[in-house]
Design an enzyme around this catalytic site. Structure first.
Site, mmCIF file in Angstrom:
data_model
loop_
_atom_site.group_PDB
_atom_site.id
_atom_site.type_symbol
_atom_site.label_atom_id
_atom_site.label_comp_id
_atom_site.label_asym_id
_atom_site.label_seq_id
_atom_site.Cartn_x
_atom_site.Cartn_y
_atom_site.Cartn_z
ATOM 1 N N SER A 99 0.815 -1.217 0.000
ATOM 2 C CA SER A 99 0.000 0.000 0.000
ATOM 3 C C SER A 99 0.846 1.263 0.000
ATOM 4 C CB SER A 99 -0.938 0.002 1.217
ATOM 5 O OG SER A 99 -1.921 -0.984 1.085
ATOM 6 N N THR A 152 -1.654 4.765 3.282
ATOM 7 C CA THR A 152 -2.211 5.629 2.237
ATOM 8 C C THR A 152 -2.286 7.089 2.660
ATOM 9 O OG1 THR A 152 -3.426 3.781 1.283
ATOM 10 C CG2 THR A 152 -4.155 5.992 0.688
ATOM 11 N N GLU A 268 -10.287 7.471 1.837
ATOM 12 C CA GLU A 268 -9.879 6.074 1.672
ATOM 13 C C GLU A 268 -10.832 5.128 2.379
ATOM 14 O OE1 GLU A 268 -5.994 3.173 2.074
ATOM 15 O OE2 GLU A 268 -6.492 4.466 3.776
ATOM 16 N N ASP A 273 -9.341 -3.512 2.118
ATOM 17 C CA ASP A 273 -8.061 -4.221 2.130
ATOM 18 C C ASP A 273 -7.941 -5.138 3.345
ATOM 19 O OD1 ASP A 273 -5.162 -4.588 1.394
ATOM 20 O OD2 ASP A 273 -4.880 -3.548 3.295
ATOM 21 N N HIS A 277 -7.272 -9.130 3.333
ATOM 22 C CA HIS A 277 -6.187 -9.823 4.044
ATOM 23 C C HIS A 277 -6.739 -10.926 4.945
ATOM 24 C CE1 HIS A 277 -2.570 -7.677 2.908
ATOM 25 N NE2 HIS A 277 -3.160 -6.500 3.114
ATOM 26 N N ASP A 315 -5.380 0.865 -4.800
ATOM 27 C CA ASP A 315 -3.920 0.848 -4.815
ATOM 28 C C ASP A 315 -3.399 -0.503 -5.286
ATOM 29 O OD1 ASP A 315 -4.979 -0.340 -2.570
ATOM 30 O OD2 ASP A 315 -3.616 0.600 -1.146
ATOM 31 N N HIS A 316 -4.209 -1.546 -5.129
ATOM 32 C CA HIS A 316 -3.866 -2.914 -5.517
ATOM 33 C C HIS A 316 -5.078 -3.773 -5.216
ATOM 34 C CE1 HIS A 316 -3.653 -3.635 -1.233
ATOM 35 N NE2 HIS A 316 -2.833 -2.603 -1.136
ATOM 36 N N HIS A 431 -1.411 -9.372 -1.125
ATOM 37 C CA HIS A 431 -1.784 -8.609 -2.312
ATOM 38 C C HIS A 431 -1.546 -9.438 -3.565
ATOM 39 C CE1 HIS A 431 -0.802 -4.595 -0.015
ATOM 40 N NE2 HIS A 431 -1.760 -5.309 0.547
#
Length: 470
Positions: A99, A152, A268, A273, A277, A315-316, A431
């Site tokens: 990130s 971020t 954000e 995310d 995870h 971001d991914h 990721h």
């Protein structure tokens, strides 16, 4: 050819509108202009769905679908999809970004190494779009569901060699010059410490401090705001007192930031995310719903403020999330729509009490099968046995053992039940390197179409903020 000519003309128009001679300075935050420049967006809102690969927005379409209608309803994401972005970091870190590197690319237009916060590969500071916007006389803000010094937001506000230096990053929000007029998210652990109380320091600098969502409705006008609402990150959307807390914070921040010179704001959806995870589809869809509500508000805001540009990307992608698994051609989000608690919260409650069919079904908000109930009970029994063995071991033996947690063991079973019910698949706890979607709406949104690099997003924002080409 027509598209090339159009883009070229737009670039010439934007370049002609540039009236500033300011030099980049990553620490100076003095305003240097007082009037918005003609033809450039007055307001720019950069939205990051952290970890939000293409499977997440697709899954949300089906999660959001009304099963009583023959059509699958369009989402706010569908309406504003313009293209895709690649996410790879600097060569030294290979093809899969973290990130920090990706946020640095999105904020500075420069590829860097995994872990870098606003630095290039030589660990030199690189100016961010937020810092440049501040130099142009715009107000700036950061709204996140993580701690406000996470990777971020830090990559827009700070410069540090490691994203893990949380205290140092938080300190820099004061020590390197205050760069944001509104900061909203989590982070008491880093801002109220034994060695330093940054909340008090922000207050001395004139900030209005709040620590609960209800205070967002009564913010004083024309005053900078620091709002911290949790020790680290905010609770999961499913468990929070305000399930649309990102939307609530965004609305309050915009109201606080609006001014004749305009503003730049980072928003954000951090915990998409975190759900990825954890391979937690229930939490992921709830976080996506919070982001969707935020985008619906911004869609309406742009309609009433056409001089505003909103960009949304990830971001991914995280978790290798797949919609359907095990060779079965179906995905069943029905139970996800009815859930009232996050799987993590369900596991914690089950760890405290005897696991009965009634209690478990109440927590899941659907009736568990006998087999599902037995899996939970067996998991708790095994974890309890392991916990007893751990505490009966000597201190020396414990050093080579992992400390068991009953709630953690139950969390895995809760997620397995939900994945099996929905037929959801995952390939990773980390990721992945897939390209991510790019959405935009408002003034000059067409600039963000096609297959672009994540650095292009920052560079286009710099152009729209009137920065001369390097």
């Amino acid at each position: 050819m027509k598209n090339i000519i159009t883009a070229f003309c737009l670039t010439l128009t934007l370049s002609a509108c540039n009236t500033t001679d300011n030099q980049a300075n990553t620490t100076q935050v003095t305003n240097t202009s007082t009037q918005p420049q003609k033809h450039l967006p007055k307001n720019i809102i950069m939205v990051v769905g952290d970890g939000m690969g293409p499977a997440y927005t697709t899954a949300y379409r089906y999660y959001n679908d009304d099963p009583n209608t023959p059509a699958i309803e369009e989402t706010v994401f569908d309406r504003h999809l313009l293209g895709m972005s690649n996410t790879y970091p600097a060569r030294v870190s290979g093809y899969v970004t973290d990130s920090a590197a990706s946020a640095t690319a999105l904020s500075t237009g420069v590829k860097s190494y995994n872990g870098a916060i606003g630095l290039d590969v030589n660990k030199q500071p690189v100016q961010t779009v937020l810092e440049w916007a501040k130099l142009q006389g715009k107000k700036t803000g950061v709204v996140v569901t993580s701690q406000v010094n996470h990777a971020t937001p830090a990559s827009y506000l700070a410069h540090n060699e490691s994203r893990r230096n949380y205290n140092a990053i938080a300190d820099s929000y004061i020590d390197d010059g205050i760069k944001a007029d509104v900061i909203l998210g989590g982070g008491w652990e880093y801002f109220i410490r034994e060695d330093r109380n940054l909340v008090d320091e922000f207050s001395v600098k004139g900030f209005h401090y709040i620590d609960n969502y209800s205070a967002l409705a009564t913010l004083p006008e024309n005053k900078p705001v620091l709002g911290l609402f949790a020790d680290i990150g905010l609770p999961w959307s499913l468990d929070d007192t305000d399930k649309n807390r990102l939307s609530t914070m965004t609305k309050a921040a915009i109201k606080q930031l609006e001014n004749p010179q305009g503003y730049f704001m980072l928003v954000e959806a951090s915990q998409v995310d975190w759900a990825g995870h954890s391979n937690d589809v229930a939490a992921a869809m709830s976080e996506m719903d919070d982001l969707s509500q935020t985008m619906l508000y911004l869609e309406n805001y742009v309609e009433n403020n056409p001089d505003t540009l909103v960009i949304l990307t990830a971001d991914h992608s995280t978790g290798g999330f797949t919609i359907a698994a095990n060779g079965v051609y179906e995905w069943n989000p029905e139970i996800l729509r009815s859930m009232k608690h996050s799987p993590s919260s369900i596991a914690k409650q089950l760890a405290k009490n005897d696991i009965t069919a009634t209690e478990a079904s109440d927590l899941f908000n659907f009736t568990l099968t006998d087999q599902e109930l037995i899996k939970l009970q067996q998991s708790k029994y095994n974890a309890s046995e392991q916990t007893a063995a751990y505490y009966s071991a000597s201190k020396e033996q414990q050093k080579s053992m992992s400390k068991p947690r009953i709630s953690a063991a139950l969390y895995e079973i809760v997620k397995q039940i939900i994945d099996a019910r929905t037929n959801t698949g995952w390939t990773s706890y980390g990721h992945t390197a897939v390209d991510v979607p790019v959405f935009a709406l408002g003034q000059h949104s067409e600039m963000f179409g096609g297959n672009i690099d994540n650095t292009d997003i920052a560079n286009k924002i710099f152009t729209l903020l009137g920065k001369p080409a390097q």
